[in-house]
Design an enzyme around this catalytic site. Structure first.
Site, short mmCIF file in Angstrom:
data_model
loop_
_atom_site.label_atom_id
_atom_site.label_comp_id
_atom_site.label_asym_id
_atom_site.label_seq_id
_atom_site.Cartn_x
_atom_site.Cartn_y
_atom_site.Cartn_z
N GLY A 45 0.68 2.44 14.08
CA GLY A 45 0.63 3.83 13.64
C GLY A 45 -0.73 4.25 13.10
O GLY A 45 -1.50 3.43 12.58
N GLY B 179 3.98 -0.60 15.02
CA GLY B 179 4.55 0.32 15.99
C GLY B 179 4.01 0.13 17.39
O GLY B 179 4.68 0.43 18.38
N GLU C 119 3.38 -4.61 7.91
CA GLU C 119 3.58 -3.38 7.14
C GLU C 119 3.71 -3.59 5.63
O GLU C 119 3.27 -2.76 4.83
CB GLU C 119 4.82 -2.64 7.67
CG GLU C 119 4.65 -2.03 9.05
CD GLU C 119 4.91 -3.01 10.18
OE1 GLU C 119 4.87 -2.59 11.35
OE2 GLU C 119 5.16 -4.21 9.89
N ASP D 7 9.30 -1.54 10.82
CA ASP D 7 9.94 -0.35 11.40
C ASP D 7 9.90 -0.36 12.92
O ASP D 7 9.66 -1.39 13.54
CB ASP D 7 9.28 0.92 10.84
CG ASP D 7 7.86 1.12 11.33
OD1 ASP D 7 7.18 0.12 11.64
OD2 ASP D 7 7.41 2.28 11.41
#
Length: 383
Positions: free
Chosen positions: A71, A118, A141, A149
Site C-alpha cells: 500500500g 497488499g 504491517e 490485511d
C-alpha cells in the site's frame, strides 16, 4: 497486435494480446505501490476481462525491481485528518481481493523482486504465481502500527502449524524458494528465464490451465532450501508461536534465543520488541480468528479493523509508524501505549466489532451478483 487499454494511465498498463491480457504495475521508482488509482484500474480491468469471452489468460507483473511493495503509505498518512480516511480505496481494495481469489479466468503472477503486504495479495491467490531468486515476500504491517490485511489473516492462518503467526508478527522475509516450499507460490523460475516465460505464455494464446502449467514447468527448476532457512526452524516456531498471547510468545521466543545455536532468533526478537504493541495484539487475534473463518468473513473483518485503525479507534500508531518509517525516516516511532500490558482490552474489542449490516464490506453472494457490491453502490457514498 497488442492493444494498450489505458495508454494515459501510467500507474497500471493493460494490454490485450490475442486471448492474453497483461497487467503491468508501472511505478518502478515507487516500487509499484498500491495507490487509489492502481486499485481503481485493477478493478476496472479485471471486471472487463472476466466478462470478455476473448480474454482467457491474465498475466500480472511489476516494472522495475519490484512486483509491488504494498500500500501507498504516504496516501494513508496524508489523509489522516479526514473524517473517514481513505475509506473508498480501502473498500475497493478488499472488494478487489475477493475477486482476485475467486477469479474465473486463469491468472499468472510473474513475481520478480519485492512482493510485500497488499502487493502480495496480487500474487499468492493466483492460479499460478511464479517467483525467482530475487523475489522477497513479507507481511511487515505490525512494524508500522497496522495489521495483516488484504486477505492475509485467511492466508497466513491456513499455513501449517503456527508459521502464519510468526510471519505476521515478525514480518519475516521469505525468498522465492521458500515461498514455493510453503505453498505461497507455485513455481520457481530463474530470473534470466523470465522474459522467455512471458513470451511463451503470450504465444500460447490460451487460458487452458494444463497448457499454462506445462509451459511454466518447462522453465521451472526444483527448489532446494538453504540450510539456514527459517522453514527449517519450524519446531521452535511452532512451540513459541502457539502460545496464547503476544507476551507469552515473546517470552518463549526469548527463552529459546538463549540456547546454543539459536542466534537466528535475535533479529526477529528485536523486531517484535520494536513493533507496535497494539498492532501485534490485533494481528495475533486476527490470524487466530482466521483459522475458523471463511475468506469472505476474513475480508469483512479486515475491512473493519483497517477502518477502525485509520479512524484511531484504539490508537494513532499507524500514523506514527508511517511517520517514523517513511516521512521522517528516523525509524523511532513512539507507540501509544508503549507496552503490551497497557493495551486496552476494551478498545481491542471495538476494533473487531461488526459494523451495521449495510456498512459492512459487501461481498457478492453467488455468481449472478458477482460484480455487484461496489463502493459506488454502498451507503458510504452518501455519508
Amino acid at each position: 497486435m497488442a492493444q494498450v487499454v489505458n495508454p494515459d494511465e501510467e500507474v497500471v498498463l493493460g494490454e490485450e494480446i490475442g486471448h492474453v491480457r497483461m497487467i503491468t504495475l508501472n511505478q518502478p521508482r515507487r516500487l509499484n505501490v498500491i495507490s487509489f488509482d492502481v486499485v481503481a484500474l485493477l478493478c476496472k480491468l479485471l471486471e472487463k476481462w472476466e466478462k470478455d469471452d476473448d480474454a482467457e489468460l491474465i498475466l500480472i507483473k511489476g516494472s522495475g525491481r519490484a512486483f509491488s511493495a504494498g500500500g501507498d503509505l504516504k496516501m494513508f498518512y496524508d489523509e489522516r485528518a479526514s473524517k473517514d480516511p481513505n475509506l473508498e480505496v480501502v473498500y475497493r481494495m478488499y472488494w478487489l481481493c475477493y475477486h482476485i481469489h475467486t477469479y474465473k479466468k486463469t491468472q499468472v503472477a510473474l513475481v520478480h523482486g519485492i512482493s510485500m503486504g497488499g502487493g502480495a495479495s496480487l500474487m499468492v491467490p493466483m492460479k499460478f504465481s511464479v517467483v525467482t531468486e530475487k523475489t522477497v515476500f513479507a507481511t511487515p504491517e505490525a512494524s508500522i502500527g497496522f495489521h495483516t490485511d488484504c486477505g492475509f489473516s485467511y492466508i497466513l492462518s491456513h499455513l501449517p502449524g503456527h508459521l502464519g503467526e510468526f510471519l505476521g508478527l515478525t514480518g519475516a522475509r521469505l525468498n522465492g524458494q521458500e515461498l514455493v516450499a510453503q505453498g505461497l507460490a507455485t513455481h520457481f523460475v530463474p530470473s534470466e528465464k523470465f522474459p522467455e516465460l512471458q513470451s511463451r505464455l503470450i504465444s500460447l494464446n490460451s487460458g487452458d490451465a494444463n497448457a499454462v502449467k506445462s509451459v511454466i514447468e518447462e522453465l521451472s527448476v526444483n527448489i532446494q532450501l538453504d540450510e539456514k532457512s527459517i522453514l527449517n526452524k519450524k519446531s521452535i516456531i511452532n512451540e513459541c508461536f502457539s502460545k496464547g498471547s503476544v507476551e507469552e510468545i515473546i517470552a518463549s521466543f526469548e527463552a529459546e534465543s538463549r540456547k546454543e545455536g539459536n542466534e537466528w532468533i535475535v533479529p526477529f526478537l528485536k523486531g517484535l520488541k520494536r513493533s507496535s504493541p497494539t498492532a501485534l495484539k490485533i494481528t495475533l487475534q486476527s490470524i487466530r480468528e482466521g483459522r475458523k473463518q471463511t475468506l469472505s468473513e476474513c475480508l469483512r473483518k479486515e475491512f473493519r479493523i483497517t477502518m477502525n485503525i485509520l479512524r484511531t479507534v484504539i490508537s494513532g500508531d499507524v500514523y506514527e509508524g508511517i511517520r517514523a518509517v517513511t516521512i521522517d525516516k528516523g525509524n523511532a516511532p513512539k507507540w501509544e501505549p508503549e507496552t503490551l500490558e497497557n493495551v486496552d482490552a476494551e478498545k481491542m474489542k471495538l476494533v473487531f466489532q461488526p459494523f451495521e449490516q449495510d456498512l459492512e464490506l459487501n461481498i457478492p453472494k453467488g455468481d449472478d451478483f458477482r460484480w455487484q457490491g461496489k463502493y459506488e453502490d454502498s451507503p458510504y457514498v452518501s455519508h
